[in-house]
Design an enzyme around this catalytic site. Structure first.
Site, PDB file in Angstrom:
ATOM      1  N   CYS A 169       0.827  -1.214   0.000  1.00 59.73           N
ATOM      2  CA  CYS A 169       0.000   0.000   0.000  1.00 59.73           C
ATOM      3  C   CYS A 169       0.857   1.259   0.000  1.00 59.73           C
ATOM      4  CB  CYS A 169      -0.929  -0.020   1.210  1.00 59.73           C
ATOM      5  SG  CYS A 169      -1.831   1.518   1.437  1.00 59.73           S
ATOM      6  N   CYS A 193      -1.571   1.662  -3.098  1.00 58.01           N
ATOM      7  CA  CYS A 193      -2.576   2.723  -2.905  1.00 58.01           C
ATOM      8  C   CYS A 193      -1.998   4.138  -2.883  1.00 58.01           C
ATOM      9  CB  CYS A 193      -3.310   2.509  -1.587  1.00 58.01           C
ATOM     10  SG  CYS A 193      -3.579   0.795  -1.151  1.00 58.01           S
ATOM     11  N   TYR A 248      -8.599  -3.807 -11.105  1.00 58.88           N
ATOM     12  CA  TYR A 248      -8.328  -2.497 -10.493  1.00 58.88           C
ATOM     13  C   TYR A 248      -7.077  -1.850 -11.068  1.00 58.88           C
ATOM     14  CZ  TYR A 248     -11.137  -3.498  -6.209  1.00 58.88           C
ATOM     15  OH  TYR A 248     -12.109  -3.771  -5.293  1.00 58.88           O
ATOM     16  N   HIS A 262     -27.278  20.770  -2.022  1.00 61.15           N
ATOM     17  CA  HIS A 262     -27.409  21.253  -3.390  1.00 61.15           C
ATOM     18  C   HIS A 262     -26.410  22.363  -3.685  1.00 61.15           C
ATOM     19  CE1 HIS A 262     -29.535  21.745  -7.133  1.00 61.15           C
ATOM     20  NE2 HIS A 262     -29.616  23.051  -6.923  1.00 61.15           N
ATOM     21  N   GLU A 289     -26.259  14.391  -4.030  1.00 68.86           N
ATOM     22  CA  GLU A 289     -27.675  14.575  -3.668  1.00 68.86           C
ATOM     23  C   GLU A 289     -28.582  13.676  -4.510  1.00 68.86           C
ATOM     24  OE1 GLU A 289     -29.615  18.348  -4.677  1.00 68.86           O
ATOM     25  OE2 GLU A 289     -28.002  18.746  -6.110  1.00 68.86           O
ATOM     26  N   GLU A 344      -6.719   1.558 -13.411  1.00 67.82           N
ATOM     27  CA  GLU A 344      -6.116   2.726 -12.760  1.00 67.82           C
ATOM     28  C   GLU A 344      -4.887   3.210 -13.529  1.00 67.82           C
ATOM     29  OE1 GLU A 344      -7.741   2.107  -8.210  1.00 67.82           O
ATOM     30  OE2 GLU A 344      -5.684   1.536  -8.628  1.00 67.82           O
ATOM     31  N   LYS A 397      -0.006   5.283  -6.036  1.00 68.50           N
ATOM     32  CA  LYS A 397      -0.999   5.262  -7.120  1.00 68.50           C
ATOM     33  C   LYS A 397      -1.878   6.516  -7.071  1.00 68.50           C
ATOM     34  CE  LYS A 397      -4.829   4.046  -6.304  1.00 68.50           C
ATOM     35  NZ  LYS A 397      -5.252   2.672  -6.122  1.00 68.50           N
TER      36      LYS A 397
HETATM   37  P1  NDP Z   1      -7.596  -8.129 -10.239  1.00 72.27           P
HETATM   38  O1  NDP Z   1      -7.789  -9.501  -9.726  1.00 72.27           O
HETATM   39  O2  NDP Z   1      -8.487  -7.032  -9.841  1.00 72.27           O
HETATM   40  O3  NDP Z   1      -7.586  -8.174 -11.835  1.00 72.27           O
HETATM   41  C1  NDP Z   1      -6.772  -9.035 -12.561  1.00 72.27           C
HETATM   42  C2  NDP Z   1      -7.151  -8.937 -14.014  1.00 72.27           C
HETATM   43  O4  NDP Z   1      -6.258  -9.699 -14.784  1.00 72.27           O
HETATM   44  C3  NDP Z   1      -8.546  -9.462 -14.281  1.00 72.27           C
HETATM   45  O5  NDP Z   1      -9.132  -8.680 -15.296  1.00 72.27           O
HETATM   46  C4  NDP Z   1      -8.265 -10.884 -14.774  1.00 72.27           C
HETATM   47  O6  NDP Z   1      -9.251 -11.385 -15.629  1.00 72.27           O
HETATM   48  C5  NDP Z   1      -6.988 -10.652 -15.546  1.00 72.27           C
HETATM   49  N1  NDP Z   1      -6.168 -11.844 -15.689  1.00 72.27           N
HETATM   50  C6  NDP Z   1      -5.839 -12.767 -14.763  1.00 72.27           C
HETATM   51  N2  NDP Z   1      -5.052 -13.723 -15.284  1.00 72.27           N
HETATM   52  C7  NDP Z   1      -4.873 -13.389 -16.580  1.00 72.27           C
HETATM   53  C8  NDP Z   1      -4.166 -13.982 -17.657  1.00 72.27           C
HETATM   54  N3  NDP Z   1      -3.497 -15.109 -17.496  1.00 72.27           N
HETATM   55  N4  NDP Z   1      -4.209 -13.368 -18.870  1.00 72.27           N
HETATM   56  C9  NDP Z   1      -4.916 -12.222 -19.028  1.00 72.27           C
HETATM   57  N5  NDP Z   1      -5.596 -11.619 -18.064  1.00 72.27           N
HETATM   58  C10 NDP Z   1      -5.570 -12.202 -16.844  1.00 72.27           C
HETATM   59  O7  NDP Z   1      -6.068  -7.833  -9.931  1.00 72.27           O
HETATM   60  P2  NDP Z   1      -5.215  -6.519  -9.958  1.00 72.27           P
HETATM   61  O8  NDP Z   1      -3.842  -6.999 -10.300  1.00 72.27           O
HETATM   62  O9  NDP Z   1      -5.814  -5.457 -10.805  1.00 72.27           O
HETATM   63  O10 NDP Z   1      -5.290  -6.051  -8.447  1.00 72.27           O
HETATM   64  C11 NDP Z   1      -5.015  -6.962  -7.392  1.00 72.27           C
HETATM   65  C12 NDP Z   1      -5.825  -6.659  -6.177  1.00 72.27           C
HETATM   66  O11 NDP Z   1      -5.327  -5.503  -5.566  1.00 72.27           O
HETATM   67  C13 NDP Z   1      -7.287  -6.383  -6.457  1.00 72.27           C
HETATM   68  O12 NDP Z   1      -8.047  -7.549  -6.405  1.00 72.27           O
HETATM   69  C14 NDP Z   1      -7.671  -5.438  -5.360  1.00 72.27           C
HETATM   70  O13 NDP Z   1      -8.193  -6.160  -4.291  1.00 72.27           O
HETATM   71  C15 NDP Z   1      -6.375  -4.761  -4.980  1.00 72.27           C
HETATM   72  N6  NDP Z   1      -6.351  -3.381  -5.477  1.00 72.27           N
HETATM   73  C16 NDP Z   1      -7.246  -2.486  -4.971  1.00 72.27           C
HETATM   74  C17 NDP Z   1      -7.253  -1.178  -5.422  1.00 72.27           C
HETATM   75  C18 NDP Z   1      -8.250  -0.222  -4.885  1.00 72.27           C
HETATM   76  O14 NDP Z   1      -8.852  -0.494  -3.855  1.00 72.27           O
HETATM   77  N7  NDP Z   1      -8.490   0.908  -5.557  1.00 72.27           N
HETATM   78  C19 NDP Z   1      -6.291  -0.711  -6.422  1.00 72.27           C
HETATM   79  C20 NDP Z   1      -5.422  -1.748  -6.901  1.00 72.27           C
HETATM   80  C21 NDP Z   1      -5.460  -3.022  -6.428  1.00 72.27           C
HETATM   81  P3  NDP Z   1     -10.575 -12.147 -15.077  1.00 72.27           P
HETATM   82  O15 NDP Z   1     -11.461 -11.097 -14.490  1.00 72.27           O
HETATM   83  O16 NDP Z   1     -11.130 -12.764 -16.311  1.00 72.27           O
HETATM   84  O17 NDP Z   1     -10.088 -13.140 -14.080  1.00 72.27           O
END
Ligand code: NDP
Length: 452
Positions: free
Chosen positions: A41, A46, A176, A436, A441, A180, A49
C-alpha cells in the site's frame, strides 16, 4: 520462555497494525520485514498510485478551465522524473513514520527475510527467535502469465519507478490495477491500449458501472479491447512488439501486466510448521484468522479470504480483530459484509453492498438509476457522464447496494457505506435532505425505479 509473545512476518498495513496494537495491549512483539516498511500500500500500491492519479488530472483540469471558465490557460511540459522524485520522497517520509509507530509502541523491528524453522521458531538473518504465536502478514505479489517474452513486460511494482513516461503503453488485464494505470498514463499523455480477456472488464462490479466506465474511457481516447489477450512479446529495437489473440500486432514502449496478484508464501518455510496452503499458495484461515496450526495466524492479502477483500482497510480491520482477540480480552471476528471500495479510474468508481446481479440472485429488487452530465461540464461541454445507482430489496425496503461512477466516487460512497451498515431503507434515503448542488444529492432524490 519465548523471546516474544507474537512474531509478525511482514510489516505492511496489516502487519504493522497488528504489531503495534498487540504491543500496546502488553504483548512482547517482533516484526520482520525484508523490504520497505508499509508494504504494498505505502510503497507500490494505494498511496503512490493516488499521487500519480492526482498528477494525471491536471491536463484535463486546465483544459476545462480554458474550455468553460474563461482562463487563458495551457500547461507547460510535464516532467515525469520530477513527479517520481517527489513521490519517492513522500514514500520515504511515510516509511519513517511507520518505523516511528513501531518504535513508539515498543515493537522489536527485525529487518531481513524471515524463515519459519518450526511451529514456534522464526529466523531472521541467521538469528533464531522463539515465539508463542506467529502471524503471517506477507501480502501478495504481482502474477505474470507464462507467455513468450513475459520478461519484457513490467508489473505495478516497476510502474512506480520508470525513468520516463512511456509514449505508447499496453496494459494487460481488466482489474483495479489495469484501469487505474490506463487512466494515469492516458491522463499524462501516453497512448494507451488496454486488453481484457473477457467480454467486459472489472468482473464482480455492478454491470452499469462496468459498461459506463468502458464507454467513458473509450470516449477519452483509451483503446480498450475486450475478448482480447496477449500471446507473446518480442523486442523490436527499443520498442516491444505484442502479438494479440486476434492475430494482430501492436508496437509499444511499455507493457504492464496487471493480471492479478498471488499470496507471497514461497520460501517462507510455512511447511516446516505444518501450515496448510490453499489455492495459489494462499494461507488457509478460519473465521478467527487461525491457520490449521492453532497458534499460527494470518491476515491480509496472503490469506485465502475472498480475493475481493485484498484491500488495505480490510487487512487493518483483520489486524484490529486479531490484536484485540489475542491480547485485549475482547474476541471478535472480522466482518466482511458491506466493505466499500473505490477504483481510482478516470472517472472513478465507488461501490458498497451488492451489485444488481448479485442482489437478483437472492432478492426481489428494485433498481434506481440516474445518469447525468455533472454541473461542471455544462460549461466545458465535455460529454462526461456521472452515474448513480441504488439496489433496493422490494420486500424490506432495505438498500442493498449503492454504486457510483464519477468524480470523487470514493469520497461519496464512504458515507453511504455507514448508512448501509446501519441497515438504511430506501424510505430513509428519501427522507434525507440533499446538499445542493452536488452529485451526491442524486442518491437521496431517486424517486422512480427503472422498469425491470
Ligand atoms: P484483479 O484480480 O483485480 O484483476 C486481474 C485482471 O487480470 C482481471 O481482469 C483478470 O481477468 C486478468 N487476468 C488474470 N489472469 C490473466 C491472464 N493469465 N491473462 C490475461 N488476463 C488475466 O487484480 P489486480 O492486479 O488489478 O489487483 C489486485 C488486487 O489488488 C485487487 O483484487 C484489489 O483487491 C487490490 N487493489 C485495490 C485497489 C483499490 O482499492 N483501488 C487498487 C489496486 C489493487 P478475469 O477477471 O477474467 O479473471
Amino acid at each position: 520462555m519465548s523471546d516474544f509473545d507474537l512474531f509478525v512476518i511482514g510489516a505492511g498495513s496489516g502487519g504493522v497494525r497488528a504489531s503495534r496494537v498487540s504491543a500496546s495491549l502488553g504483548a512482547r512483539v517482533a516484526v520482520a520485514e525484508e523490504r520497505a516498511l508499509g508494504g504494498t500500500c505505502v510503497n507500490v500500491g494505494c498511496i503512490p498510485k493516488k499521487l500519480l492519479v492526482y498528477a494525471s488530472h491536471f491536463r484535463d483540469e486546465v483544459e476545462d478551465a480554458r474550455l468553460g471558465y474563461g482562463w487563458d490557460a495551457t500547461l507547460p511540459d510535464f516532467d515525469w522524473p520530477t513527479l517520481i522524485a517527489k513521490k519517492n520522497a513522500e514514500i520515504e517520509r511515510l516509511n519513517g513514520i511507520y518505523g516511528g509507530l513501531l518504535d513508539n509502541a515498543g515493537v522489536t523491528f527485525l529487518p531481513g527475510r524471515a524463515h519459519v524453522e518450526d511451529a514456534h521458531t522464526v529466523s531472521v538473518g541467521g538469528e533464531r527467535h522463539h515465539a508463542e504465536r506467529i502471524l503471517v502478514a506477507t501480502g501478495s505479489w504481482p502474477f505474470v502469465p507464462d507467455i513468450p517474452g513475459r520478461e519484457l513486460g513490467i508489473t505495478s511494482n516497476d510502474a512506480f519507478y520508470l525513468d520516463q513516461l512511456p509514449e505508447r503503453v499496453l496494459v494487460v488485464g481488466g482489474g483495479y490495477i489495469g484501469v487505474e494505470f490506463a487512466g494515469i498514463w492516458h491522463g499524462m499523455g501516453s497512448r494507451v491500449t488496454q486488453l481484457y480477456r473477457g467480454p467486459l472488464f472489472l468482473r464482480g462490479f455492478d454491470d452499469d458501472l462496468r459498461r459506463g466506465l468502458a464507454e467513458e474511457m473509450r470516449g477519452r481516447g483509451v483503446d480498450l479491447r475486450f475478448d482480447t489477450n496477449v500471446t507473446a512479446l518480442a523486442k523490436n529495437g527499443e520498442a516491444i512488439r505484442a502479438t494479440l489473440t486476434d492475430g494482430s500486432e501492436l508496437e509499444v514502449d511499455q507493457v504492464l501486466f496487471a493480471t492479478g496478484r498471488r499470496a507471497l508464501t514461497e520460501g517462507l518455510g510455512l511447511e516446516n510448521a505444518g501450515v496448510e496452503l490453499g489455492v495459489h499458495g494462499a494461507v488457509a484461515i478460519d473465521s478467527e484468522l487461525r491457520t490449521n496450526v492453532p497458534h499460527i495466524y494470518a491476515l491480509g492479502d496472503v490469506t485465502d479470504h475472498p480475493r475481493s477483500m485484498d484491500l488495505t482497510p480490510v487487512a487493518i480491520h483483520e489486524a484490529m480483530c486479531f490484536a484485540e482477540s489475542q491480547f485485549g480480552g475482547t474476541p471478535r471476528k472480522p466482518d466482511y459484509e458491506g466493505v466499500p471500495c473505490a477504483v481510482f479510474s478516470q472517472p472513478s468508481l465507488g461501490t458498497v453492498g451488492l451489485s444488481e446481479a448479485e442482489a437478483r440472485e437472492r432478492y426481489d429488487v428494485e433498481i434506481y438509476r440516474s445518469s447525468f452530465r455533472p454541473l461542471k461540464h455544462t460549461l466545458t461541454g465535455r460529454p462526461e457522464k456521472t452515474l448513480m445507482k441504488l439496489v433496493v430489496d422490494r420486500a424490506s425496503d432495505r438498500v442493498l447496494g449503492v454504486h457510483m461512477m464519477g468524480p470523487e466516487a470514493g469520497e461519496i460512497i464512504q458515507g453511504f457505506a455507514v448508512a448501509l451498515q446501519c441497515g438504511a431503507t430506501k424510505t430513509q434515503f428519501d427522507a434525507t435532505v440533499g446538499i445542493h448542488p452536488t452529485s451526491a444529492e442524486e442518491l437521496v432524490t431517486l424517486r422512480e425505479p427503472v422498469a425491470s
